[in-house]
Design a protein around this motif. Structure first.
Motif: not given
Length: 383
Positions: A41-64
């Motif tokens: 995320r950091m090289p892309l200028g994205l927030n490293i804390s939000k949103p939670k980790s998710r699948c880059p294809i279906c964008e489903t949040p990854i369960r704990t």
């Protein structure tokens, strides 16, 4: 003491040591999991804390339960639970690397009582039990200091592997934390800038060191520590420039061996470890880089070549774990021989990196000459 009490005490000590070692690995893998987020995320200028980790294809949040370091990837068999899209194996690799390094750093630094540190007299007390007794606060602080440097340099190497630029804020935070804590905690710099034969620790110094120094932290400004930091920065800048000088003369900025920010990793190394150790890290990194390119001289260039910063990570890890055996200090040899060895190391660094760059350019040119041939043949067969 009764034999059963001795046996019970040894069992409890063994359980404590195993628990401490496992805890170090788990904490390292958890930090490695967060490091994956930073690398992406950091090289892309994205927030490293939000949103939670998710699948880059279906964008489903990854369960704990699926986000557990290493274990989560194994249980999912490297695929998203929802869309079955493949999850890169790099995620558990980074987690395992950081976890293993934290574990090895614990054994090399804290458990051993600092026996692998250059110049510094080892602590009288060692072992996991001494953590509870409060005899290793200096080594714990030094371990955190070194671990932070390692994960930042590792993140920089992976960002270079992705052909991206290391974010300035990642480097600046590492610099500010390293300088602000290092200048007020002298225990974080066991190797002073000015090491001479006369300043080599004696037996009397060792006894006084046990009473006044080892096991405790002393918060306060010392001019000698500031000198050590400045010398480390100065030599880190010199070694960083000599190591990455092909970056200045190369014209193309894509698919390159040396990338922007490589010299900054060595500058940070000089700040954290001092000028003696950064010279060793720069020399060994250049040597391994040249050997790697020489071995692969007859092979085509990979789509994602291993950057030069990856060899800095490898040598830095060895230096942090086995610094006593990799660092040459004036007290271990004559001044003339010491200056000769250090001078030769500094002179050889740009020669080795220039040789590696030359071999890489030759491989890259051969790959470019082969690509059009394969394209023409394919078009001919199609027609």
């Amino acid at each position: 003491m009764h034999p059963m009490l001795v046996y019970s005490s040894s069992i409890n000590l063994w359980v404590l040591e195993v628990f401490t070692a496992v805890w170090c690995f788990v904490m390292g893998s958890v930090i490695g999991s967060f490091l994956n987020v930073v690398i992406y995320r950091m090289p892309l200028g994205l927030n490293i804390s939000k949103p939670k980790s998710r699948c880059p294809i279906c964008e489903t949040p990854i369960r704990t339960r699926d986000n557990l370091p290493i274990v989560g990837w194994i249980l999912l068999r490297g695929k998203c639970r929802t869309c079955q899209a493949p999850i890169s194996v790099r995620y558990p690799i980074v987690e395992a690397i950081v976890g293993c390094f934290f574990l090895l750093m614990y054994f090399s630094l804290v458990y051993s009582g600092g026996r692998f540190l250059p110049y510094r007299i080892p602590n009288k007390f060692w072992g996991a039990y001494q953590i509870l007794e409060g005899h290793t606060w200096d080594l714990i602080a030094l371990g955190l200091y070194y671990n932070y440097l390692f994960i930042v340099v590792l993140a920089g190497a992976y960002i270079h592997f992705d052909q991206q630029k290391i974010p300035l804020r990642l480097l600046m935070w590492c610099f500010l934390i390293g300088f602000s804590t290092g200048v007020f905690l002298p225990e974080l710099h066991p190797v002073p800038a000015m090491v001479t034969v006369a300043s080599e620790p004696s037996a009397t110094d060792g006894i006084l060191s046990e009473l006044r120094y080892h096991g405790s932290l002393h918060w306060g400004f010392q001019s000698t520590t500031l000198i050590t930091l400045w010398w480390g920065l100065f030599y880190g800048g010199i070694v960083g420039f000599l190591y990455s000088w092909p970056l200045v003369v190369q014209k193309e900025k894509q698919s390159m061996l040396f990338q922007s920010g490589t010299s900054c990793l060595l500058i940070l190394t000089g700040l954290y470890l001092g000028w003696q150790q950064v010279v060793t890290v720069g020399f060994l990194s250049a040597f391994l880089l040249a050997c790697y390119e020489f071995v692969r001289r007859n092979r085509s260039v990979d789509h994602q070549p291993i950057p030069a910063s990856a060899f800095i990570v490898l040598v830095l890890a060895l230096q942090l774990l086995l610094g006593r055996y990799l660092t040459l200090l004036p007290g271990e040899t004559s001044i003339t021989m010491y200056l000769l060895v250090v001078g030769c190391q500094i002179i050889v660094i740009p020669i080795l990196t220039g040789l590696a760059q030359s071999i890489y350019r030759k491989r890259e040119t051969q790959s470019l000459l082969q690509d059009p041939i394969s394209v023409d043949e394919t078009s001919t067969l199609t027609e």
